[in-house]
Design an enzyme around this catalytic site. Structure first.
Site, PDB file in Angstrom:
ATOM      1  CG  ASP A  10      29.333  32.652  45.159  1.00  0.00           C
ATOM      2  OD1 ASP A  10      30.953  32.184  45.140  1.00  0.00           O
ATOM      3  OD2 ASP A  10      28.730  32.462  45.413  1.00  0.00           O
ATOM      4  CG  ASP A 105      33.196  29.198  44.112  1.00  0.00           C
ATOM      5  OD1 ASP A 105      32.693  29.092  42.618  1.00  0.00           O
ATOM      6  OD2 ASP A 105      33.215  28.707  44.761  1.00  0.00           O
ATOM      7  CD  GLU A 106      30.878  29.996  49.027  1.00  0.00           C
ATOM      8  OE1 GLU A 106      30.145  30.715  49.438  1.00  0.00           O
ATOM      9  OE2 GLU A 106      30.594  28.909  48.157  1.00  0.00           O
TER      10      GLU A 106
END
Lengths: 360, 377
Positions: A10, A105-106
């Protein structure tokens, strides 16, 4: 028992961090990416400096402004975030093809088997974090565990720039100490209900039987029971396995004009091809969907040996498939093309760093 | 109990010991240094479970005591104190009261120490089969090749420096990250019994490189999976990397297509300038070698381009274009301390070998970047 090795990565305050990286004037300042404070927009991401004022994502921008009037509000440059996200994803592919991106983003990585023949998922996580930082100057947090749920909770455990490992031996203790709101899938409302029931931590949750949880929370109750006991067998599903890429369009008027249909297919092929390129993939199966004026629809598909992504090949197959339908005999209302059976396109490194071939 | 000690020596010794302490250690005791104080010596010990440091300094006290303390905090306060003798008063609950004998300063600093109880046992230096080295010699063996080792910990054998005695009376050190390799062979006036060679972890190598001075001697020995270094008042005890070092001799080219001679500094400066027009992580530049010159080129979309020409002496009338990572080239050239180097060329897709002109026992070998065929001509 053989445990899987799952990493959840993350990025830390991703959008805001990209903005700070690209604009040195924003360093050390509360930065909010999202809607204008005067608008009804919300905070999409905010820097750690902004979080100190109690600002968090999904908060109304106007509230954020009230909490920290001197915060810098930026609109956000999604093209740039996508570019960085792709850079990061490429790093993941250096370790495994089993990468399941959850958002820009993860992502989850299954490194049980991996390309670097490393038995330690922790080492891979540390390494990947380091590579992300080296190539993007951004930090990420990682959670390492034997299932998705624990990996995800673990990545949130030491933020920013942290790494948390939950081994099968540690899982019980880790879950016991977890605040109930931290459980993935337990939102504000459920959290409140659990709190009211006296369930404040994982340890409390564990004491309740599956039957009781199902009675109280329906189908989700079974899921809560499983995760409280460290059970989560959801596989890491790489993008290319579960997705087909397709476009469809409803015609302005129902038509039996094949020339017009070909023109529509041509435009659709172009869009599908573009989308495949964007996802850096190709597919072996082309599917045509035809919805007739009477709202009945049919699909026709062909699977070929060489994956395609170029618009002309897709168009050629789609036209052939169109010949296998009643289009033209019957009036057509909607046309759609999709490509499935996708593979990850090996990035074409025409320029590649060569390595020694050590033998023995 | 009261300990008298020089502020300067104590600061220096704590810094030596604390440099390997990881602030991220899960084991709390290991984020501290262990202090073993006897009548005229203080021994400071630290470890991260892979490497341990034991360093000694003179001090005066009338009894013996052991305690653990946070090296970083200890060193921080010592750094800010004037350079007068210190008086440390350690009580039974390991509170360390630090007083400077300076007349200029009135202050009170008490650092909470810990019981040394849980600190792991560190093996003693074994003198058996030890080899004596000149410190400067060992420092060179390390510093000349360490840049090529991998900083990745994924493949542990690459994350270290390999020492081996290939022929009696010589010692060879090798570092590689599989894209480049550096190798140095030197003769020694004794037998170095290194068996089939040992791989020393890069972290230990960095520590040694910091501690070794240009002059003086040091001792080295190893048993099983551990190695020991004794450098002045400091001992380093380190794990040896488990595993087989790759067969490096096999990737050293035996002959070249042709060789060129280049002025080291000119080449280095030129690469540095051209590299500005490249991007990480490839830092790709192209060396076009022909007619007794190298044309260095960099061309990066959306960034810009650079071209430089330098004169070389070639032993054959050949021409070739090679893509190479400019950073790798710089790392290698920086370690070449001769005025001229030779570059052995074996092909566009095979390694480039750099050596000081008069010293073929020091090699730096770099694999190229495969470039588009348009450069082939």
């Amino acid at each position: 028992m053989n445990y899987r090795k799952i990493i959840h990565v993350d990025m830390d305050a991703f959008y805001a961090s990209v903005e700070q990286r690209n604009n040195p004037q924003l360093h050390g300042k509360p930065v909010i990416v999202g809607g204008n404070p005067k608008s009804r927009g919300v905070v999409a991401s905010c820097s750690y400096e902004a979080r100190r004022y109690g600002i968090h994502s999904a908060m109304a921008s106007s509230t954020a402004y009230r909490l920290c009037p001197h915060a810098v509000f930026v609109n956000g440059n999604f093209d740039e975030y996508i570019k960085v996200s792709r850079q990061i994803r490429d790093i993941f592919y250096e370790y495994t093809d089993l990468v399941e991106p959850l958002s820009l983003d993860e992502a989850y990585l299954d490194v049980t088997e991996n390309k670097v023949t490393c038995a330690s998922a922790t080492m891979i996580a540390r390494e990947a974090k380091q590579r992300i930082f080296e190539r993007t100057r951004l930090t990420a947090s990682a959670g390492v565990s034997f299932n998705k749920f624990l990996a995800k909770v673990a990545s949130d455990f030491r933020k920013p720039n942290g790494i948390t490992v939950v081994t099968p031996e540690l899982a019980d203790r880790f879950i016991d100490g977890l605040a109930i709101g931290k459980f993935y899938g337990i939102g504000k409302v459920t959290e409140k209900r659990m709190q009211d029931l006296g369930i404040k931590t994982g340890a409390d949750l564990k004491k309740i039987s599956r039957e009781d949880l199902t009675r109280l929370f329906g189908k989700a109750g079974g899921y809560y029971y499983d995760i409280a006991h460290g059970l989560d067998d959801r596989p890491v599903e790489p993008y290319y396995l579960r997705k087909s890429i397709g476009k469809e369009t409803t015609l302005e008027h129902d038509t039996d004009d094949r020339t017009l249909m070909t023109a529509v297919l041509k435009s659709l092929s172009g869009k599908v091809s573009e989308s495949l390129d964007k996802h850096r993939t190709k597919g072996k199966t082309v599917t045509l969907k035809v919805k007739y004026a009477d709202f009945t629809s049919v699909t026709r598909s062909i699977t070929i040996s060489d994956s395609v992504s170029d618009p002309n090949s897709i168009l050629m197959h789609a036209e052939n498939l169109l010949g296998k339908t009643e289009a033209g005999i019957k009036k057509v209302r909607l046309l759609g093309i999709s490509v499935s059976n996708l593979d990850i396109e090996e990035p074409e490194f025409e320029e590649q760093q060569l390595v020694f071939s050590f033998i023995g | 109990m009261i300990i008298h000690v020089s502020r300067e020596s104590l600061l220096k010794s704590i810094n030596i010991a604390d440099s390997i302490v990881s602030s991220k250690n899960i084991n709390i005791i290991l984020s501290n240094c262990l202090f073993n104080v006897s009548q005229d010596t203080t021994e400071i010990v630290s470890t991260d479970n892979e490497i341990a440091v034991r360093t000694k300094l003179g001090s005066k006290t009338d009894s013996t005591i052991s305690f653990a303390a946070n090296g970083k905090k200890f060193s921080s306060i010592l750094k800010e104190l004037p350079n007068d003798e210190l008086v440390l008063n350690v009580n039974e609950s390991f509170l360390i009261d630090i007083t400077s004998t300076s007349k200029e300063l009135k202050g009170h600093y008490a650092l909470f120490g810990l019981s040394p109880g849980e600190f792991p046992e560190i093996p003693q230096f074994t003198d058996d089969n030890s080899i004596e080295f000149d410190q400067g010699f060992l420092k060179k063996m390390i510093s000349k090749v360490m840049y090529a080792a991998s900083t990745d910990t994924i493949k542990p054998v690459f994350n270290g420096i390999y020492f081996v005695s290939e022929t009696p009376g010589t010692i060879t050190s090798v570092g590689t990250d599989s894209r480049r390799l550096s190798l140095l062979t030197r003769s020694i006036d004794q037998e170095a019994n290194l068996g089939s060679g040992i791989i020393i972890p890069l972290k230990t190598i960095h520590e040694l490189n910091r501690l070794l001075e240009p002059a003086g001697t040091c001792r080295f020995s190893f048993v099983n999976n551990q190695c020991f270094f004794k450098i002045a008042d400091t001992e380093i005890i380190s794990r040896i990397v488990d595993g087989q070092f790759p067969n490096y001799r096999q990737v050293v080219p035996k002959e070249y297509l042709f060789e060129i001679e280049v002025e080291t500094k000119k080449f280095l400066d030129s690469v540095r300038r051209v590299m500005i027009f490249t991007r990480e992580p490839a830092y790709k530049i192209i060396l076009n070698i022909q007619d007794n010159k190298i044309i260095l080129q960099a061309n990066t979309p959306e960034l810009g381009e650079a071209e430089e020409e330098i004169a070389v002496k070639s032993n054959k009338d050949e021409k070739i274009s090679i893509g190479i990572n400019a950073q790798f080239l710089i790392d290698s050239l920086k370690e070449m301390d001769s005025e001229y180097i030779t570059c052995g060329i074996t092909g566009q897709m095979s390694p480039l070998t750099i050596s000081p002109l008069e010293d073929r026992n020091y090699l730096s070998i770099i694999m190229p970047i495969q470039i588009k065929s348009s450069h082939n001509e």
